[in-house]
Design an enzyme around this catalytic site. Structure first.
Site, PDB file in Angstrom:
ATOM      1  N   PHE A  94     -36.762  14.026 -15.247  1.00 15.92           N
ATOM      2  CA  PHE A  94     -37.392  12.710 -15.410  1.00 15.92           C
ATOM      3  C   PHE A  94     -38.437  12.418 -14.337  1.00 15.92           C
ATOM      4  CE2 PHE A  94     -33.387  12.093 -13.052  1.00 15.92           C
ATOM      5  CZ  PHE A  94     -33.848  11.472 -11.897  1.00 15.92           C
ATOM      6  N   THR A  96     -27.700   2.597 -12.808  1.00 18.65           N
ATOM      7  CA  THR A  96     -29.061   3.108 -13.047  1.00 18.65           C
ATOM      8  C   THR A  96     -29.431   3.157 -14.524  1.00 18.65           C
ATOM      9  OG1 THR A  96     -28.670   4.535 -11.142  1.00 18.65           O
ATOM     10  CG2 THR A  96     -30.579   5.071 -12.504  1.00 18.65           C
ATOM     11  N   ARG A 114     -30.316  -5.089 -14.518  1.00 18.19           N
ATOM     12  CA  ARG A 114     -30.704  -4.005 -15.430  1.00 18.19           C
ATOM     13  C   ARG A 114     -30.142  -4.231 -16.829  1.00 18.19           C
ATOM     14  NH1 ARG A 114     -29.889   0.769 -10.879  1.00 18.19           N
ATOM     15  NH2 ARG A 114     -32.068   0.865 -10.217  1.00 18.19           N
ATOM     16  N   ASN A 147     -36.158   0.588 -15.314  1.00 16.95           N
ATOM     17  CA  ASN A 147     -34.882  -0.092 -15.074  1.00 16.95           C
ATOM     18  C   ASN A 147     -34.978  -1.187 -14.008  1.00 16.95           C
ATOM     19  OD1 ASN A 147     -35.154   1.483 -12.840  1.00 16.95           O
ATOM     20  ND2 ASN A 147     -33.175   2.510 -13.006  1.00 16.95           N
ATOM     21  N   HIS A 195     -35.319  -1.286  -7.627  1.00 10.65           N
ATOM     22  CA  HIS A 195     -34.729  -0.267  -6.755  1.00 10.65           C
ATOM     23  C   HIS A 195     -34.024  -0.946  -5.594  1.00 10.65           C
ATOM     24  CE1 HIS A 195     -34.514   3.046  -3.864  1.00 10.65           C
ATOM     25  NE2 HIS A 195     -35.031   2.206  -2.985  1.00 10.65           N
TER      26      HIS A 195
HETATM   27  P1  ATP Z   1     -33.389   3.658  -7.506  1.00 11.08           P
HETATM   28  O1  ATP Z   1     -33.457   4.848  -6.548  1.00 11.08           O
HETATM   29  O2  ATP Z   1     -34.678   3.407  -8.269  1.00 11.08           O
HETATM   30  O3  ATP Z   1     -32.820   2.430  -6.858  1.00 11.08           O
HETATM   31  P2  ATP Z   1     -30.894   4.593  -8.444  1.00 11.08           P
HETATM   32  O4  ATP Z   1     -30.589   4.861  -7.009  1.00 11.08           O
HETATM   33  O5  ATP Z   1     -29.967   3.698  -9.222  1.00 11.08           O
HETATM   34  O6  ATP Z   1     -32.312   3.960  -8.631  1.00 11.08           O
HETATM   35  P3  ATP Z   1     -31.630   7.360  -8.743  1.00 11.08           P
HETATM   36  O7  ATP Z   1     -30.658   8.378  -9.190  1.00 11.08           O
HETATM   37  O8  ATP Z   1     -32.047   7.313  -7.301  1.00 11.08           O
HETATM   38  O9  ATP Z   1     -31.076   5.939  -9.226  1.00 11.08           O
HETATM   39  O10 ATP Z   1     -32.924   7.528  -9.646  1.00 11.08           O
HETATM   40  C1  ATP Z   1     -34.168   6.974  -9.266  1.00 11.08           C
HETATM   41  C2  ATP Z   1     -34.860   6.415 -10.489  1.00 11.08           C
HETATM   42  O11 ATP Z   1     -35.198   7.499 -11.375  1.00 11.08           O
HETATM   43  C3  ATP Z   1     -33.996   5.494 -11.346  1.00 11.08           C
HETATM   44  O12 ATP Z   1     -33.943   4.176 -10.884  1.00 11.08           O
HETATM   45  C4  ATP Z   1     -34.696   5.590 -12.688  1.00 11.08           C
HETATM   46  O13 ATP Z   1     -35.896   4.817 -12.681  1.00 11.08           O
HETATM   47  C5  ATP Z   1     -35.071   7.063 -12.729  1.00 11.08           C
HETATM   48  N1  ATP Z   1     -34.010   7.861 -13.363  1.00 11.08           N
HETATM   49  C6  ATP Z   1     -32.860   8.291 -12.777  1.00 11.08           C
HETATM   50  N2  ATP Z   1     -32.098   8.996 -13.629  1.00 11.08           N
HETATM   51  C7  ATP Z   1     -32.791   9.022 -14.801  1.00 11.08           C
HETATM   52  C8  ATP Z   1     -32.534   9.601 -16.089  1.00 11.08           C
HETATM   53  N3  ATP Z   1     -31.425  10.295 -16.320  1.00 11.08           N
HETATM   54  N4  ATP Z   1     -33.462   9.443 -17.055  1.00 11.08           N
HETATM   55  C9  ATP Z   1     -34.592   8.736 -16.805  1.00 11.08           C
HETATM   56  N5  ATP Z   1     -34.909   8.171 -15.620  1.00 11.08           N
HETATM   57  C10 ATP Z   1     -34.012   8.304 -14.627  1.00 11.08           C
HETATM   58 MG    MG Z   2     -31.865   5.973  -5.725  1.00  6.01          MG
END
Ligand code: ATP
Ligand code: MG
Length: 175
Positions: free
Chosen positions: A62, A96, A110, A120, A123
């Site tokens: 992604f 997420t 979200r 979503n 952050h």
């Molecule tokens: P953030 O870092 O944005 O606060 P998070 O910590 O909840 O979110 P991460 O795993 O760090 O989630 O992922 C960063 C961002 O990448 C997510 O907020 C989302 O926008 C995107 N993302 C993560 N996983 C997916 C997925 N499986 N499919 C699509 N987009 C994703």
């Molecule tokens: Mg994150």
């Protein structure tokens, strides 16, 4: 007096910044939950900056859509402070993956406003060390040590007021 307050970085992502009524709703939720706004700025990220910010996701399936999305329009960045603010802000966001969160936690940010797993809403830093790094990425002018020395006590004792134009809480001066 409460314990030492935490700092975190919040980013309101392009999907909600593009929607003024949703943006206002999210700011209201943040204030009603007692989160303090230490500094705020509106930023347009380049694709290179978005890629740097999300470097931990290099090579994931992604990544490209995440980088395109994060540089597709302006974001709002906020340094937040509060007791356990890292966990509180992430709990307000909800998990997420929006496509599941709309069913599991429909009242979260979200769950209420997310469009897809990528788009979503927002952050939140996930730990103290990450928060420090991410605050430095967007607010290189912000001196964390100086803030704890000079400003923290006002926030800790709720001696602050919110300026809605600057989207910041300021210490109430004792003059
Ligand atoms: P953030 O870092 O944005 O606060 P998070 O910590 O909840 O979110 P991460 O795993 O760090 O989630 O992922 C960063 C961002 O990448 C997510 O907020 C989302 O926008 C995107 N993302 C993560 N996983 C997916 C997925 N499986 N499919 C699509 N987009 C994703
Ligand atoms: Mg994150």
């Amino acid at each position: 007096m409460s314990q030492r307050l935490q700092l975190t970085l919040a980013i309101l992502k392009p999907d909600i910044v593009a929607n003024p009524s949703v943006l206002k709703n999210v700011w209201t939720r943040m204030l009603e939950n007692g989160l303090y706004f230490v500094m705020s700025k509106r930023v347009q990220l380049s694709a290179v900056q978005a890629e740097q910010f999300y470097a931990e996701h290099r090579g994931k399936f992604f990544q490209n859509r995440l980088v395109c999305f994060m540089s597709s329009g302006p974001v709002w960045c906020h340094i937040l402070c509060g007791d356990d603010v890292i966990g509180r802000w992430r709990r307000m966001l909800g998990p997420t993956k929006v496509l599941k969160t709309v069913f599991d936690q429909p009242d979260s940010i979200r769950g209420s406003f997310g469009l897809t797993d990528t788009r979503n809403c927002a952050h939140g830093s996930d730990a103290d060390a990450t928060a420090k790094k991410e605050v430095g990425f967007f607010f290189p002018e912000f001196d964390i040590d100086k803030w704890y020395k000079e400003q923290h006590k006002f926030f800790q004792n709720d001696l602050v007021e919110f300026d809605p134009d600057k989207l910041q809480h300021f210490a109430i001066s004792d003059t």
